[in-house]
Scaffold this motif. Sequence first.
Motif, PDB file in Angstrom:
ATOM      1  N   ARG A  38      14.168  13.506  63.832  1.00  0.00           N
ATOM      2  CA  ARG A  38      14.926  12.620  63.605  1.00  0.00           C
ATOM      3  C   ARG A  38      14.491  11.213  63.323  1.00  0.00           C
ATOM      4  O   ARG A  38      13.376  10.730  64.214  1.00  0.00           O
ATOM      5  N   PHE A  39      14.785  10.524  62.026  1.00  0.00           N
ATOM      6  CA  PHE A  39      14.187   9.146  61.746  1.00  0.00           C
ATOM      7  C   PHE A  39      14.860   8.352  62.665  1.00  0.00           C
ATOM      8  O   PHE A  39      16.362   8.195  62.501  1.00  0.00           O
ATOM      9  N   ALA A  40      14.378   7.753  63.922  1.00  0.00           N
ATOM     10  CA  ALA A  40      15.109   6.881  64.768  1.00  0.00           C
ATOM     11  C   ALA A  40      14.468   5.471  64.929  1.00  0.00           C
ATOM     12  O   ALA A  40      13.446   5.346  65.665  1.00  0.00           O
ATOM     13  N   VAL A  41      14.733   4.550  64.240  1.00  0.00           N
ATOM     14  CA  VAL A  41      14.148   3.380  64.427  1.00  0.00           C
ATOM     15  C   VAL A  41      14.246   2.734  65.814  1.00  0.00           C
ATOM     16  O   VAL A  41      13.398   1.859  66.308  1.00  0.00           O
ATOM     17  N   ASP A  42      15.418   3.144  66.677  1.00  0.00           N
ATOM     18  CA  ASP A  42      15.387   2.571  67.754  1.00  0.00           C
ATOM     19  C   ASP A  42      14.936   3.518  69.214  1.00  0.00           C
ATOM     20  O   ASP A  42      14.981   3.321  70.440  1.00  0.00           O
ATOM     21  N   ARG A  43      14.091   4.488  68.654  1.00  0.00           N
ATOM     22  CA  ARG A  43      13.394   5.375  69.538  1.00  0.00           C
ATOM     23  C   ARG A  43      12.692   4.547  70.381  1.00  0.00           C
ATOM     24  O   ARG A  43      11.925   3.569  69.943  1.00  0.00           O
ATOM     25  N   ASP A  44      12.155   4.829  71.783  1.00  0.00           N
ATOM     26  CA  ASP A  44      11.307   4.072  72.568  1.00  0.00           C
ATOM     27  C   ASP A  44      10.066   4.526  72.281  1.00  0.00           C
ATOM     28  O   ASP A  44       9.449   5.782  72.070  1.00  0.00           O
ATOM     29  N   SER A  45       9.126   3.505  71.513  1.00  0.00           N
ATOM     30  CA  SER A  45       8.096   3.721  71.027  1.00  0.00           C
ATOM     31  C   SER A  45       6.893   3.335  71.944  1.00  0.00           C
ATOM     32  O   SER A  45       5.689   3.520  71.600  1.00  0.00           O
ATOM     33  N   ALA A  46       7.232   3.152  73.312  1.00  0.00           N
ATOM     34  CA  ALA A  46       6.078   2.923  74.156  1.00  0.00           C
ATOM     35  C   ALA A  46       4.902   3.992  74.333  1.00  0.00           C
ATOM     36  O   ALA A  46       3.923   3.505  74.557  1.00  0.00           O
ATOM     37  N   ARG A  47       5.274   5.072  73.935  1.00  0.00           N
ATOM     38  CA  ARG A  47       4.286   6.216  74.326  1.00  0.00           C
ATOM     39  C   ARG A  47       3.870   6.842  72.833  1.00  0.00           C
ATOM     40  O   ARG A  47       2.975   7.783  72.856  1.00  0.00           O
ATOM     41  N   ASN A  48       3.806   6.082  71.866  1.00  0.00           N
ATOM     42  CA  ASN A  48       3.498   6.644  70.499  1.00  0.00           C
ATOM     43  C   ASN A  48       2.170   6.361  70.246  1.00  0.00           C
ATOM     44  O   ASN A  48       1.621   5.588  70.831  1.00  0.00           O
ATOM     45  N   LEU A  49       1.564   6.953  69.402  1.00  0.00           N
ATOM     46  CA  LEU A  49       0.014   7.211  69.234  1.00  0.00           C
ATOM     47  C   LEU A  49      -0.211   6.682  67.672  1.00  0.00           C
ATOM     48  O   LEU A  49      -1.255   6.747  67.157  1.00  0.00           O
ATOM     49  N   SER A  50       0.785   5.780  67.099  1.00  0.00           N
ATOM     50  CA  SER A  50       0.378   5.552  65.828  1.00  0.00           C
ATOM     51  C   SER A  50      -0.839   4.434  65.620  1.00  0.00           C
ATOM     52  O   SER A  50      -1.462   4.288  64.535  1.00  0.00           O
ATOM     53  N   ARG A  65       1.652  -5.161  63.500  1.00  0.00           N
ATOM     54  CA  ARG A  65       2.825  -5.170  63.960  1.00  0.00           C
ATOM     55  C   ARG A  65       3.629  -6.503  63.604  1.00  0.00           C
ATOM     56  O   ARG A  65       4.661  -6.359  63.143  1.00  0.00           O
ATOM     57  N   MET A  66       2.937  -7.536  63.577  1.00  0.00           N
ATOM     58  CA  MET A  66       3.503  -9.002  63.271  1.00  0.00           C
ATOM     59  C   MET A  66       3.917  -8.858  61.649  1.00  0.00           C
ATOM     60  O   MET A  66       4.958  -9.150  61.289  1.00  0.00           O
ATOM     61  N   GLU A  67       3.137  -8.300  60.673  1.00  0.00           N
ATOM     62  CA  GLU A  67       3.112  -8.429  59.482  1.00  0.00           C
ATOM     63  C   GLU A  67       4.270  -7.201  58.951  1.00  0.00           C
ATOM     64  O   GLU A  67       5.117  -7.661  58.261  1.00  0.00           O
ATOM     65  N   GLY A  68       4.348  -6.566  59.836  1.00  0.00           N
ATOM     66  CA  GLY A  68       5.775  -5.326  59.924  1.00  0.00           C
ATOM     67  C   GLY A  68       6.856  -6.127  59.912  1.00  0.00           C
ATOM     68  O   GLY A  68       8.035  -6.031  59.388  1.00  0.00           O
ATOM     69  N   ALA A  71       7.651  -8.624  57.332  1.00  0.00           N
ATOM     70  CA  ALA A  71       8.165  -7.938  56.090  1.00  0.00           C
ATOM     71  C   ALA A  71       9.589  -7.467  56.054  1.00  0.00           C
ATOM     72  O   ALA A  71      10.598  -7.541  55.380  1.00  0.00           O
ATOM     73  N   PHE A  72       9.913  -6.532  57.326  1.00  0.00           N
ATOM     74  CA  PHE A  72      11.241  -6.099  57.332  1.00  0.00           C
ATOM     75  C   PHE A  72      12.227  -7.064  57.859  1.00  0.00           C
ATOM     76  O   PHE A  72      13.337  -6.921  57.142  1.00  0.00           O
ATOM     77  N   GLU A  73      12.041  -8.192  58.584  1.00  0.00           N
ATOM     78  CA  GLU A  73      13.007  -9.109  58.851  1.00  0.00           C
ATOM     79  C   GLU A  73      13.441 -10.003  57.468  1.00  0.00           C
ATOM     80  O   GLU A  73      14.695 -10.132  57.287  1.00  0.00           O
ATOM     81  N   THR A  74      12.300 -10.060  56.685  1.00  0.00           N
ATOM     82  CA  THR A  74      12.612 -10.791  55.268  1.00  0.00           C
ATOM     83  C   THR A  74      13.473  -9.837  54.452  1.00  0.00           C
ATOM     84  O   THR A  74      14.526 -10.323  53.983  1.00  0.00           O
ATOM     85  N   LEU A  75      12.939  -8.533  54.515  1.00  0.00           N
ATOM     86  CA  LEU A  75      13.877  -7.683  53.513  1.00  0.00           C
ATOM     87  C   LEU A  75      15.372  -7.591  54.069  1.00  0.00           C
ATOM     88  O   LEU A  75      16.247  -7.715  53.260  1.00  0.00           O
ATOM     89  N   ILE A  82      20.702  -0.897  51.758  1.00  0.00           N
ATOM     90  CA  ILE A  82      19.346  -0.376  51.355  1.00  0.00           C
ATOM     91  C   ILE A  82      19.720   1.146  51.275  1.00  0.00           C
ATOM     92  O   ILE A  82      20.238   1.685  52.350  1.00  0.00           O
ATOM     93  N   GLU A  83      19.871   1.769  50.042  1.00  0.00           N
ATOM     94  CA  GLU A  83      20.361   3.108  49.867  1.00  0.00           C
ATOM     95  C   GLU A  83      19.104   4.096  49.493  1.00  0.00           C
ATOM     96  O   GLU A  83      18.193   3.451  48.412  1.00  0.00           O
ATOM     97  N   TRP A  84      19.056   5.238  49.769  1.00  0.00           N
ATOM     98  CA  TRP A  84      18.070   6.193  49.046  1.00  0.00           C
ATOM     99  C   TRP A  84      18.558   6.426  47.731  1.00  0.00           C
ATOM    100  O   TRP A  84      19.698   6.577  47.473  1.00  0.00           O
ATOM    101  N   ALA A  85      17.271   6.170  46.860  1.00  0.00           N
ATOM    102  CA  ALA A  85      18.150   6.337  45.424  1.00  0.00           C
ATOM    103  C   ALA A  85      18.235   7.623  44.744  1.00  0.00           C
ATOM    104  O   ALA A  85      18.462   7.592  43.446  1.00  0.00           O
ATOM    105  N   GLY A  86      17.721   8.720  45.685  1.00  0.00           N
ATOM    106  CA  GLY A  86      17.957   9.788  44.936  1.00  0.00           C
ATOM    107  C   GLY A  86      16.635  10.916  44.876  1.00  0.00           C
ATOM    108  O   GLY A  86      16.570  11.973  45.603  1.00  0.00           O
ATOM    109  N   PRO A  87      15.746  10.352  44.089  1.00  0.00           N
ATOM    110  CA  PRO A  87      14.543  11.215  43.868  1.00  0.00           C
ATOM    111  C   PRO A  87      13.731  11.470  45.239  1.00  0.00           C
ATOM    112  O   PRO A  87      13.844  10.496  46.050  1.00  0.00           O
ATOM    113  N   PRO A  88      13.228  12.487  45.360  1.00  0.00           N
ATOM    114  CA  PRO A  88      12.721  12.915  46.801  1.00  0.00           C
ATOM    115  C   PRO A  88      11.387  12.006  47.214  1.00  0.00           C
ATOM    116  O   PRO A  88      10.785  11.540  46.037  1.00  0.00           O
TER     117      PRO A  88
END
Length: 110
Positions: A38-50, A65-68, A71-75, A82-88
């Motif tokens: 599940r795409f969960a932006v509020d997931r606890d990211s403390a243990r991820n390996l990104s 992380r700062m650039e991200g 970018a997202f705060e500005t957007l 923001i909606e998915w436009a349809g094409p996969p």
Amino acid sequence: VAQCDLDWAGVAVRKGDLVHLGLASANRDPERFPDPDRFAVDRDSARNLSFGWGMHFCLGASIARMEGRVAFETLLARTKQIEWAGPPAVWAPATALRTLEAFPVRLTPA
Ligand code: HEM
């Protein structure tokens, strides 16, 4: 390249074997993350390996992380919706890290 024989989570690895570790799949390990697909932006990211782990942890993690965040705060400040436009989504062929080549979205200005 394995330096010695070992058993890794039930898989026999022999000295000299070439082992490919999938960092991206580690972030979807159901034993660590509930409901991992599940795409969960509020997931606890403390243990991820990104950004990797240990001695080879990403040197650019802080600036990425700062650039991200900027970018997202500005957007988000400039858009009402923001909606998915349809094409996969189009994924790049990759074995280590999955990369999106295209994910069309429709933006409604704020
Ligand atoms: C969202 C952006 C980024 C992601 C997801 C990312 C991800 C990663 C990952 C997973 C590793 C570990 C690879 C491994 O263990 O073999 C890594 C290493 C590294 N990253 Fe990043 N990275 C990002 C941005 C950056 C930026 C902006 C820089 C430089 C300004 C950078 C510089 C490095 C360097 C130099 C290493 C090697 C560290 C070492 O081996 O000691 N990365 N990165």
